[in-house]
Design an enzyme around this catalytic site. Structure first.
Site, PDB file in Angstrom:
ATOM      1  N   GLU A 174      -5.727   7.005  -1.356  1.00 55.81           N
ATOM      2  CA  GLU A 174      -5.600   5.857  -0.460  1.00 55.81           C
ATOM      3  C   GLU A 174      -6.348   4.645  -1.008  1.00 55.81           C
ATOM      4  O   GLU A 174      -5.893   3.503  -0.850  1.00 55.81           O
ATOM      5  CB  GLU A 174      -6.116   6.216   0.938  1.00 55.81           C
ATOM      6  CG  GLU A 174      -5.318   7.295   1.656  1.00 55.81           C
ATOM      7  CD  GLU A 174      -3.889   6.873   1.953  1.00 55.81           C
ATOM      8  OE1 GLU A 174      -3.625   5.652   2.008  1.00 55.81           O
ATOM      9  OE2 GLU A 174      -3.026   7.750   2.126  1.00 55.81           O
ATOM     10  N   HIS A 198       0.840  -1.208   0.000  1.00 51.37           N
ATOM     11  CA  HIS A 198       0.000   0.000   0.000  1.00 51.37           C
ATOM     12  C   HIS A 198       0.873   1.255   0.000  1.00 51.37           C
ATOM     13  O   HIS A 198       0.639   2.191  -0.781  1.00 51.37           O
ATOM     14  CB  HIS A 198      -0.909  -0.012   1.237  1.00 51.37           C
ATOM     15  CG  HIS A 198      -1.645   1.266   1.475  1.00 51.37           C
ATOM     16  ND1 HIS A 198      -2.962   1.453   1.120  1.00 51.37           N
ATOM     17  CD2 HIS A 198      -1.246   2.447   2.020  1.00 51.37           C
ATOM     18  CE1 HIS A 198      -3.334   2.678   1.436  1.00 51.37           C
ATOM     19  NE2 HIS A 198      -2.306   3.303   1.998  1.00 51.37           N
ATOM     20  N   GLU A 199       1.875   1.287   0.861  1.00 48.44           N
ATOM     21  CA  GLU A 199       2.739   2.471   0.944  1.00 48.44           C
ATOM     22  C   GLU A 199       3.564   2.643  -0.337  1.00 48.44           C
ATOM     23  O   GLU A 199       3.812   3.769  -0.772  1.00 48.44           O
ATOM     24  CB  GLU A 199       3.674   2.357   2.161  1.00 48.44           C
ATOM     25  CG  GLU A 199       2.963   2.342   3.509  1.00 48.44           C
ATOM     26  CD  GLU A 199       2.081   3.561   3.734  1.00 48.44           C
ATOM     27  OE1 GLU A 199       2.407   4.645   3.200  1.00 48.44           O
ATOM     28  OE2 GLU A 199       1.061   3.433   4.429  1.00 48.44           O
ATOM     29  N   HIS A 252       1.951   4.648  -3.167  1.00 58.28           N
ATOM     30  CA  HIS A 252       2.055   6.112  -3.131  1.00 58.28           C
ATOM     31  C   HIS A 252       3.283   6.582  -3.906  1.00 58.28           C
ATOM     32  O   HIS A 252       3.258   7.631  -4.559  1.00 58.28           O
ATOM     33  CB  HIS A 252       2.118   6.611  -1.685  1.00 58.28           C
ATOM     34  CG  HIS A 252       0.845   6.397  -0.928  1.00 58.28           C
ATOM     35  ND1 HIS A 252      -0.372   6.807  -1.394  1.00 58.28           N
ATOM     36  CD2 HIS A 252       0.601   5.806   0.269  1.00 58.28           C
ATOM     37  CE1 HIS A 252      -1.317   6.485  -0.526  1.00 58.28           C
ATOM     38  NE2 HIS A 252      -0.748   5.877   0.497  1.00 58.28           N
TER      39      HIS A 252
END
Length: 426
Positions: A358, A278-279, A282
């Site tokens: 997100e 997930h990170e 970004h």
């Protein structure tokens, strides 16, 4: 006139507070729609009865504190102006030195000190609340140390920002907002570059991830996503909180992937890899740079509106507020109050953009790891650790949530899971 403005200011704040108390405790419905009952997003399926009760209680009080704290800041600045404290601060600064820059620093110190004293009770209530619900594990002395670090870091930055700001206002009364914005671009980038290596370590200790086997898995995942990562950092948050978190911050060579040690202690490797994916999204989708661009665009509009509103307010109520002109340092509380109001008003837009990013990161993590179980269990554990509401009230979501709700996040993974099974059967 000053008494009238002060009375209406207090009355508006009280009515505003009563509205949000009624909304959060008596009107807002956080129950799930029928189709979500019994699903993996239903908190009744992964929280026990006590956890369900505590999450509702804690969330309601915490949300009320949020909605009360920002307008309290506006009320504080209003009374600084109405009661003539700005005159006193300027007088004390003038009596202390003849140097203009030092006078500005002294004025700022007194304003910052009064703001710190006024807002510390609300900050303490928030700290005591999280402590009583076992979210915070931080001692009072440690909490106070962080508050004082905040004070001095903010004071140091404000000396630079305010000194330059009022120099620009004196140089160009019409376009100072534009020049201030142009200078804010390199300053913002410089701060983002410094934050991981200078500012963050003031609060916590950062060190390379101790679990080298896990680090190898994370770096392999980064390599799969074409991310040039060499190290993953962990930070000692267990002495301050039981909540879980991971993030990427900084820009350029100072960018870091950071895991809280609470996350390492409570999640298994598959769940941590899901969070890391997930990170990494970004980084891959350049959300940090889009965020910087969005912030700079909003700040341009915000500074322009602040300049226009300040001119209007001082022109009409300058005598009452004890502000002779815009370029006088006594106009600073008005500047800060207007800017804070505009930030609050614009927060639904910035939160909407953040929630979209997100959600994209969640989708990236699922596509990359293909581990729906780890994703669902991660969000369930995040809910439990932070006593979060799975389905928060609409106004809370709009003004507070920079992430999708847990209902949306878990349901998205369940939908992905169902669609995958349908494809496999074809």
């Amino acid at each position: 006139m000053a008494r009238k403005i002060g009375f209406y200011g207090v009355l508006a704040y009280v009515l505003y507070g009563l509205f949000f108390y009624w909304y959060l405790f008596h009107f807002a419905d956080t129950s799930l729609q029928f189709e979500y009952e019994g699903s993996k997003a239903d908190p009744a399926t992964f929280l026990n009865g006590r956890e369900l009760m505590l999450s509702e209680e804690y969330s309601k009080i915490r949300n009320l504190l949020f909605f009360l704290s920002t307008p309290f800041e506006w009320l504080f600045y209003l009374f600084i102006l109405l009661l003539g404290f700005g005159n006193a601060f300027k007088k004390w600064a003038g009596q202390s030195t003849k140097f203009k820059l030092v006078q500005t620093a002294i004025y700022l110190f007194w304003l910052s000190l009064f703001a710190f004293l006024a807002t510390t009770p609300i900050s303490y209530i928030s700290y005591a609340l999280s402590k009583s619900y076992n979210i915070s594990t931080q001692s009072f002395s440690s909490w106070m140390k962080d508050e004082l670090i905040d004070f001095w870091v903010n004071f140091g930055m404000m000396i630079i920002i305010v000194g330059v700001l009022y120099w620009l206002i004196n140089k160009s009364s019409k376009r100072w907002w534009l020049y201030a914005w142009l200078l804010s671009i390199p300053f913002t980038l410089f701060l983002m570059f410094l934050q991981p290596v200078i500012i963050d370590p003031l609060y916590n200790d950062f060190y390379p991830l101790k679990d080298k086997e896990l680090e190898a898995k994370i770096l392999a995942l980064a390599d799969k996503a074409d991310i040039p990562a060499e190290h993953v950092f962990e930070v000692n948050m267990a002495e301050k909180t039981n909540a879980l978190n991971a993030y990427v911050n900084g820009i350029g060579s100072n960018s870091r992937i950071v895991l809280w040690d609470t996350t390492l202690n409570r999640l298994n490797d598959e769940q941590i890899l899901f969070i890391m994916a997930h990170e990494m999204a970004h980084y891959v989708e350049k959300h940090i740079y889009f965020g910087i661009a969005g912030y700079l665009l909003l700040s341009l509009v915000g500074l322009y509106l602040t300049a226009r509103i300040m001119e209007y307010v001082i022109g009409r109520w300058g005598n009452v507020l004890k502000i002779p002109q815009v370029n006088d340092i006594r106009s600073l509380p008005l500047f800060l109050m207007i800017l804070s109001m505009l930030l609050f008003i614009s927060s639904p837009l910035s939160n909407f953009v953040s929630r979209y990013q997100e959600l994209r990161a969640d989708q990236f993590a699922i596509e990359m790891t293909r581990d729906t179980q780890a994703g669902i269990e991660t969000f369930q554990e995040l809910t439990r650790a932070g006593l979060s509401q799975v389905n928060p009230p609409l106004l809370v979501k709009i003004f507070r949530y920079g992430h999708p709700t847990m209902l949306e996040r878990i349901s998205m993974i369940e939908e992905f899971e169902i669609n995958n099974k349908v494809k496999e059967t074809k």
